[in-house]
Write an enzyme that holds these catalytic residues in place. Structure first.
Site, PDB file in Angstrom:
ATOM      1  N   LYS A   1     -18.520 -31.697 -15.467  1.00 27.30           N
ATOM      2  CA  LYS A   1     -19.582 -30.673 -15.440  1.00 27.30           C
ATOM      3  C   LYS A   1     -19.861 -30.278 -13.990  1.00 27.30           C
ATOM      4  O   LYS A   1     -20.047 -29.110 -13.659  1.00 27.30           O
ATOM      5  CB  LYS A   1     -20.841 -31.216 -16.125  1.00 27.30           C
ATOM      6  CG  LYS A   1     -21.895 -30.156 -16.437  1.00 27.30           C
ATOM      7  CD  LYS A   1     -22.806 -29.824 -15.286  1.00 27.30           C
ATOM      8  CE  LYS A   1     -23.858 -28.811 -15.672  1.00 27.30           C
ATOM      9  NZ  LYS A   1     -24.758 -28.459 -14.562  1.00 27.30           N
TER      10      LYS A   1
ATOM     11  N   ASP B   1     -13.432 -14.713 -18.094  1.00 28.01           N
ATOM     12  CA  ASP B   1     -13.920 -15.308 -19.345  1.00 28.01           C
ATOM     13  C   ASP B   1     -14.137 -16.807 -19.132  1.00 28.01           C
ATOM     14  O   ASP B   1     -13.194 -17.595 -19.189  1.00 28.01           O
ATOM     15  CB  ASP B   1     -12.870 -15.027 -20.431  1.00 28.01           C
ATOM     16  CG  ASP B   1     -13.275 -15.570 -21.794  1.00 28.01           C
ATOM     17  OD1 ASP B   1     -14.191 -16.408 -21.867  1.00 28.01           O
ATOM     18  OD2 ASP B   1     -12.645 -15.155 -22.783  1.00 28.01           O
TER      19      ASP B   1
HETATM   20  C1  MEV Z   1     -25.397 -31.429 -12.183  1.00 23.85           C
HETATM   21  O1  MEV Z   1     -25.344 -30.048 -12.462  1.00 23.85           O
HETATM   22  C2  MEV Z   1     -24.011 -31.965 -11.933  1.00 23.85           C
HETATM   23  C3  MEV Z   1     -23.907 -33.468 -11.694  1.00 23.85           C
HETATM   24  O2  MEV Z   1     -24.493 -34.190 -12.780  1.00 23.85           O
HETATM   25  C4  MEV Z   1     -22.442 -33.795 -11.551  1.00 23.85           C
HETATM   26  C5  MEV Z   1     -22.134 -35.280 -11.471  1.00 23.85           C
HETATM   27  O3  MEV Z   1     -22.906 -36.104 -12.006  1.00 23.85           O
HETATM   28  O4  MEV Z   1     -21.056 -35.584 -10.904  1.00 23.85           O
HETATM   29  C6  MEV Z   1     -24.668 -33.894 -10.440  1.00 23.85           C
END
Ligand code: MEV
Length: 441
Positions: free
Chosen positions: A264, A280
């Site tokens: 993420k 996209d």
């Molecule tokens: C938050 O948008 C993204 C994080 O959680 C990524 C991670 O934990 O490596 C900080």
């Protein structure tokens, strides 16, 4: 001014001043930037041409990541994202990477997969043989379904048959070089163009005819190396930080629950570039996560290993991006994004997006392995609160610093800080509070 993405103090100046400076370093006129971005970058009349039942357009911040250097070229990278600290964190990590020469990247040819499902072939082995035997005919047929693409130097490049005998199915892949297009429409047209003939060859019923979003023939690989010295913080020495980053990577490598969050953080950077350039992002997300699970176990897209007094990071992921067609034809802000990047090459765009993803990942796991992420987030949140309370210009940083120090990040706290700062002799500013945004410059 020479093309550079290194602009110290950029975060401190006003939006108008930033547009002028970016105009100077990219050669795109500040008026052009202003016109493309005013009103959120998209008028209702234009939005009405995109989708159905339009009422208006929905704005998101359009920012730029700085310090990004990929294959010895500087990029001012447009990012569209609503989450505070993503742009600052990517810029900050890119600055550390830049100190060690920047990102090294390579991209596969822009080959997409067109899938044709053939149901209940009479004899699967004979069907496979017949289709492989007709390869040249099918590829020529595929090219006829996309004459514009062939004229631009792309077209069908390969054919594969995949048998799923236990489910009575056979799936044909046509590999299509999409050049600078993302290629969804082209690849779908090709699937539809060759399906009937494939069905006849296989003596099977034709099922689905559609691209695959697991675009694993169109991967990008990016590497970087950062010295421990650049990564160390006030509280932790270089060696501890390097070990912390490697351990964060190993955590994601062994645990899918962590890998999802790790990825993420990567997609924070990748998606922001994908959206800014009118691509996209659902397709990119689907491809990224399917690729992350390709071994049968979901894992991280980027890994980090200590190498002496430095850390080496590498990312590999599919990136089906286009610089022509689709949204780009009509979206003024997406067109601007490509002009700011200074490229029309879809493969190059992929390397930039992946580099920003790797930078975002480095920033996140470095923060997690050291101070935790809340400190930086609070600093940026404090800046927004300061602005909401009426602070402008240099006062924003000062007010933010005061309310962070006082652990009172509220509108009231910010108003009190503004009042106090208007009597500068009476107030002493904390010297050591460094906001997250401040460290990117
Ligand atoms: C938050 O948008 C993204 C994080 O959680 C990524 C991670 O934990 O490596 C900080």
């Amino acid at each position: 001014m020479a093309r550079t993405s290194r602009i110290p103090g950029f975060y401190k100046i006003t939006v108008g001043e930033r547009r002028a400076l970016i105009g100077e370093v990219t050669g795109v006129d500040a008026d052009v930037i202003e016109e493309a971005l005013e009103g959120g970058g998209l008028r209702a009349e234009t939005a009405d041409k995109f989708v159905e039942n339009v009422l208006g357009a929905y704005g998101l911040p359009f920012a730029v990541a700085l310090n990004v250097r990929v294959n010895a070229r500087d990029y001012v990278v447009p990012m569209v994202v609503e989450e505070p600290s993503v742009v600052a964190a990517a810029s900050n990590a890119a600055k550390m990477v830049r100190g060690a020469g920047g990102f090294q990247a390579e991209a596969d040819a822009p080959v997409m997969i067109s899938q044709v499902q053939l149901v209940r072939p009479r004899d699967p082995a004979a069907a496979e043989e017949a289709i492989l035997g007709a390869k040249a005919e099918i590829l020529a047929m595929a090219d006829r379904a996309a004459p514009g693409l062939v004229a631009r130097g792309g077209g069908a490049r390969g054919l594969e048959v995949r048998r799923f005998d236990e489910t009575g199915m056979l799936v044909v892949h046509i590999l299509v070089d999409c050049r600078d297009a993302m290629g969804a429409n082209l690849v779908n047209a090709i699937a539809e163009g060759v399906a009937e003939r494939l069905g006849a060859l296989a003596e099977a019923r034709v099922g689905l005819r559609i691209l695959s979003n697991l675009s694993d023939r169109r991967c990008v690989r990016v590497r970087c190396r950062v010295s421990g010295e650049a990564l160390s913080t006030g509280d932790m020495d270089a060696s501890e930080v390097l070990d912390g980053i490697e351990n964060a990577s190993r955590f994601a490598e062994c645990d899918p629950y962590r890998a999802a969050t790790h990825n993420k953080g990567i997609m924070n950077g990748v998606d922001a570039v994908v959206i800014a350039t009118g691509n996209d992002w659902r397709a990119v997300e689907a491809g990224a996560h399917a690729f992350a699970a390709r071994s049968g176990k979901y894992g991280p897209l980027a890994v980090w290993r200590r190498d002496g007094d430095a850390i080496v990071g590498s990312i590999e992921m599919p990136l089906a991006l286009g610089t022509v067609g689709g949204t780009l034809r009509v979206h003024p802000a997406a067109q601007l994004a490509l002009r700011l990047l200074g490229t029309t090459d879809a493969c190059e765009l992929g390397t930039i997006a992946a580099a920003v993803g790797l930078a975002s990942n480095l920033a996140a796991i470095r923060a997690l392995a050291t101070d935790g992420i809340q400190r930086g987030h609070m600093g940026l949140h404090a800046r927004s609160v300061a602005v909401a309370a009426g602070a402008r210009g240099e006062l924003v940083e000062k007010v933010a610093a005061l309310i962070v120090e006082a652990r009172d990040i509220t509108l009231e706290g910010a108003r009190r800080a503004i009042a106090a700062l208007e009597l500068p002799a009476a107030v002493e500013l904390p010297a050591a509070v460094e906001l997250d945004g401040a460290s990117q410059g």
